[in-house]
Enzyme design. Sequence first.
Site, mmCIF file in Angstrom:
data_model
loop_
_atom_site.group_PDB
_atom_site.id
_atom_site.type_symbol
_atom_site.label_atom_id
_atom_site.label_comp_id
_atom_site.label_asym_id
_atom_site.label_seq_id
_atom_site.Cartn_x
_atom_site.Cartn_y
_atom_site.Cartn_z
ATOM 1 N N SER A 1 39.264 38.518 41.119
ATOM 2 C CA SER A 1 38.617 38.325 39.826
ATOM 3 C C SER A 1 37.265 39.036 39.828
ATOM 4 O O SER A 1 37.218 40.241 40.000
ATOM 5 C CB SER A 1 38.511 36.829 39.511
ATOM 6 O OG SER A 1 38.226 36.616 38.143
ATOM 7 N N GLU B 1 47.706 36.378 33.731
ATOM 8 C CA GLU B 1 46.434 35.841 34.209
ATOM 9 C C GLU B 1 45.945 34.664 33.356
ATOM 10 O O GLU B 1 45.606 33.605 33.866
ATOM 11 C CB GLU B 1 45.373 36.951 34.201
ATOM 12 C CG GLU B 1 45.720 38.165 35.055
ATOM 13 C CD GLU B 1 45.277 38.028 36.496
ATOM 14 O OE1 GLU B 1 44.681 36.996 36.846
ATOM 15 O OE2 GLU B 1 45.541 38.961 37.280
ATOM 16 N N HIS C 1 46.246 33.312 36.667
ATOM 17 C CA HIS C 1 45.024 33.701 37.363
ATOM 18 C C HIS C 1 44.811 32.792 38.575
ATOM 19 O O HIS C 1 44.973 31.573 38.479
ATOM 20 C CB HIS C 1 43.844 33.570 36.395
ATOM 21 C CG HIS C 1 42.606 34.263 36.836
ATOM 22 N ND1 HIS C 1 42.572 35.595 37.170
ATOM 23 C CD2 HIS C 1 41.319 33.815 36.987
ATOM 24 C CE1 HIS C 1 41.339 35.942 37.489
ATOM 25 N NE2 HIS C 1 40.558 34.873 37.404
#
Length: 500
Positions: A198, A327, A419
């Site tokens: 990320s 995600e 995610h």
Amino acid sequence: MSAEPSASTAGAAPVVRIGPGEIRGFWRDEARSSAAFLGIPFAQAAVGGLRFAAPVPPEPWEGVRDAIVFGATAQRGDPGITLIPEPSVPGASTLNVNVFTPSPGTAGAQLPVLVYIHGGGYVAGSPASPWYDGAAFARDGVVTVVVSYRLGFDGFGHIAGAPSNRGVRDWLLALEWVQQNVAAFGGDPARVTIAGQSAGGGAVLTLLGMPAAQHLFHGVWALSGAIANVTPERARTLSAKLAHLAGVVPTRDGFAGADEQTLIDLQEKAISHGSTSPMAGVTSLLHDGLSWGPMIDGDLIAEPTIEALRSGIGADKPLVLGATDDEFSMALDGAKGKLRLVPAGLALGRLLPDAAVRKAYLAANTAQRRKGTAAVLGRFVSDWVFRRTVVQVAEARGVAPTWAYRFAWASPVNGWACHCLDVPFWFDVLDAEGVGAIAGPRPPRGLAAASHGSAVAFIRDGDPGWTPWSAHPGIARVFDADATSPDVQADAFASARALV
């Protein structure tokens, strides 16, 4: 297994000597097959006169310093429910590293090194997460170093009279620390791979495109990389808003008059648009990008990361990058009912106003459209923020050695390859705290073996084990539950290509 020592493993603790002095860690198991050293300072505490300064190396110490508990974190207080458990640790000395190694004190071991930078949108996250435990990498002959850095405004906000990109400077000094000290833990400073997820993935891509960082690492793995590229104008505007909210002048002396917690509490308000609608926040993210993060300052970061990569910076270093398939799709699950009767093209119009691009994108995502309008919007946000970056970076690199992947296994908990889901598989920590909440009670261990094994192969040999994008543009490995039969697809990111 907990990163901190238990009664059965605390005896005859390993001691190593690094630049500032000796440190004592602890063995992870009875066989003493790996050790951990936690909370080692790579810089002095960023307080007082150093609060908004570039990081300064630590002072030497006398005697043996214990490194058996996690150091203080830049993240403060309770972050609430997060996908990755990332605890906050109080204290002032937040610039520290955690080292996991199978060969402490063996300077001649020359093992490959992984340096991991945590995510959290550049405003949160903690190196003390049980998901960032390097035990599995140590098992496989890799020394792991997990680094901290200043977050939010303290790390990335524009301050007149203060050095820019202080969080980036923290990364650089941590990597300098690795170069100078990792041999004491059995690592080879000439075989350093940087990785992150990320914001951490964006961090390592940023470093890959920085001329000043090139001597500090030799390979890069970016998981769901979120590149910030904050413009100077946006950075100055946000800092001025924050100063106004805090009641101080927007200078180094002015911000120094506001306590840390006040600025943390106000930095989110500074980027809000006064709307409580979740879509307002999504629209802002899509149109304006991340608010706090690496800034194009004309000094450390002279140009946007993808432009830097296109110009050939970092082309000598192998890169693996990828993303999960959906995600942020689960963020829109609550809107399924409201969007049930809204055509996908109409709903997408606000987020993607270009009609031609919207038409091409919808045509490439017919399978997603069958799941409903909420699924299409979730996939679009995922593509715009993360998955198109894979294509952009890979194409910008040209023939430079680049591999791409998709993490496609859908969690039984929420039905998405969401995610953060890939992180415990990549670290091979499926038994760690919090994994079941996102991956269910029986996450496939074969998938962890495949994902983690590819990471080890890349860190060790510079090749994750499938055909590189740089040799066959578009090709990518797809990680799914059936890890016994690796799936390599010729145009794996076709659904995101319309957004590039």
